[in-house]
Design a protein around this motif. Structure first.
Motif, PDB file in Angstrom:
ATOM      1  N   GLU A  58      12.156   0.508  22.105  1.00  0.00           N
ATOM      2  CA  GLU A  58      11.672   1.834  21.704  1.00  0.00           C
ATOM      3  C   GLU A  58      11.840   2.888  22.600  1.00  0.00           C
ATOM      4  N   THR A  59      12.113   4.013  21.850  1.00  0.00           N
ATOM      5  CA  THR A  59      12.394   5.362  22.774  1.00  0.00           C
ATOM      6  C   THR A  59      11.255   6.269  22.538  1.00  0.00           C
ATOM      7  N   LEU A  60      10.523   6.266  23.780  1.00  0.00           N
ATOM      8  CA  LEU A  60       9.225   7.459  23.490  1.00  0.00           C
ATOM      9  C   LEU A  60       9.555   8.859  23.041  1.00  0.00           C
ATOM     10  N   GLN A  61       9.201   9.223  22.099  1.00  0.00           N
ATOM     11  CA  GLN A  61       9.403  10.581  21.709  1.00  0.00           C
ATOM     12  C   GLN A  61       8.692  11.543  22.273  1.00  0.00           C
ATOM     13  N   THR A  62       9.198  12.661  22.679  1.00  0.00           N
ATOM     14  CA  THR A  62       8.659  13.797  23.587  1.00  0.00           C
ATOM     15  C   THR A  62       9.118  15.080  22.859  1.00  0.00           C
ATOM     16  N   LEU A 113      -0.482   8.766  23.244  1.00  0.00           N
ATOM     17  CA  LEU A 113      -0.716   9.810  24.140  1.00  0.00           C
ATOM     18  C   LEU A 113      -0.845   9.091  25.835  1.00  0.00           C
ATOM     19  N   GLN A 114      -1.622   8.004  25.530  1.00  0.00           N
ATOM     20  CA  GLN A 114      -1.237   7.026  26.829  1.00  0.00           C
ATOM     21  C   GLN A 114      -0.102   6.794  27.345  1.00  0.00           C
ATOM     22  N   LYS A 115       0.999   6.459  26.208  1.00  0.00           N
ATOM     23  CA  LYS A 115       2.235   6.158  26.885  1.00  0.00           C
ATOM     24  C   LYS A 115       2.945   7.439  27.320  1.00  0.00           C
ATOM     25  N   LEU A 116       2.677   8.858  26.682  1.00  0.00           N
ATOM     26  CA  LEU A 116       3.228   9.946  27.370  1.00  0.00           C
ATOM     27  C   LEU A 116       2.638  10.217  28.604  1.00  0.00           C
ATOM     28  N   GLU A 117       1.467   9.975  28.903  1.00  0.00           N
ATOM     29  CA  GLU A 117       0.811  10.261  29.984  1.00  0.00           C
ATOM     30  C   GLU A 117       1.425   9.538  31.227  1.00  0.00           C
ATOM     31  N   ALA A 119       4.298   8.164  31.235  1.00  0.00           N
ATOM     32  CA  ALA A 119       5.591   8.507  31.589  1.00  0.00           C
ATOM     33  C   ALA A 119       5.730   9.964  32.245  1.00  0.00           C
ATOM     34  N   GLY A 120       4.693  10.537  32.176  1.00  0.00           N
ATOM     35  CA  GLY A 120       4.727  11.938  32.824  1.00  0.00           C
ATOM     36  C   GLY A 120       5.515  12.696  31.765  1.00  0.00           C
ATOM     37  N   SER A 122       5.718  15.113  27.772  1.00  0.00           N
ATOM     38  CA  SER A 122       4.989  16.106  27.284  1.00  0.00           C
ATOM     39  C   SER A 122       4.940  16.019  25.629  1.00  0.00           C
ATOM     40  N   ARG A 123       4.033  16.444  25.023  1.00  0.00           N
ATOM     41  CA  ARG A 123       4.260  16.651  23.725  1.00  0.00           C
ATOM     42  C   ARG A 123       5.045  17.970  23.377  1.00  0.00           C
ATOM     43  N   ASP A 124       4.870  18.890  24.541  1.00  0.00           N
ATOM     44  CA  ASP A 124       5.715  20.309  24.038  1.00  0.00           C
ATOM     45  C   ASP A 124       7.179  20.519  24.568  1.00  0.00           C
ATOM     46  N   HIS A 125       7.340  19.413  25.655  1.00  0.00           N
ATOM     47  CA  HIS A 125       8.786  19.529  26.031  1.00  0.00           C
ATOM     48  C   HIS A 125       9.611  18.151  26.082  1.00  0.00           C
ATOM     49  N   ALA A 126      10.991  18.136  25.378  1.00  0.00           N
ATOM     50  CA  ALA A 126      11.440  16.885  25.500  1.00  0.00           C
ATOM     51  C   ALA A 126      12.050  16.408  26.762  1.00  0.00           C
ATOM     52  N   THR A 127      11.979  15.211  26.878  1.00  0.00           N
ATOM     53  CA  THR A 127      12.301  14.560  28.057  1.00  0.00           C
ATOM     54  C   THR A 127      14.090  14.010  27.847  1.00  0.00           C
TER      55      THR A 127
END
Length: 138
Positions: A58-62, A113-117, A119-120, A122-127
């Protein structure tokens, strides 16, 4: 079980895209209903780009907070293809999947939201993605 087995989930009786709130409202014949945000649907896309080709891929979408659904395209009598403002359009959202999302929305969103946190991210900026090691099909 044969390929022609009946669908396990109810079929939608209503599917409506709300442009202003960017939510897809869906009602099923058994009374289950939900309003799913464009962001939720984008980060939970069933596409190989998001889900990978197997467990652990899976690829975490940011950076998808402001993504919008631009088009809802019917696919037969079993799914819709959602076209997003970031160009993503490769996921087919079956009635079974949308039914599961309607029922498990809160848990799936909290997990995201937990996975985003963790991974450090953001919902606002693409990694940025690594330049190599990805799937050559996408």
């Amino acid at each position: 079980m044969s390929d022609s087995a009946p669908q396990s989930s109810p079929i939608p009786t209503e599917l409506r895209l709300h442009q202003k709130s960017q939510e897809l409202e869906i009602h099923f014949e058994d009374g289950v209903a939900a309003r799913l945000s464009s962001e939720f649907l984008r980060v939970h896309s069933p596409s190989a780009e998001v889900k990978g080709h197997g467990p652990g891929q899976e690829t975490l979408q940011t950076g998808k907070r402001n993504v919008a659904i631009t088009t809802v395209e019917p696919v037969g009598h079993y799914a819709v293809r959602l076209v997003f403002s970031d160009g993503h359009n490769s996921g087919l959202y079956s009635w079974d999947l949308l039914y599961r999302y309607a029922q498990e929305h809160e848990v799936l969103w909290a997990d995201y939201l937990q996975k985003l946190e963790a991974a450090g991210a953001s919902r606002d900026h693409a990694t940025p993605r690594p330049a190599s090691g990805g799937c050559s099909r996408h």
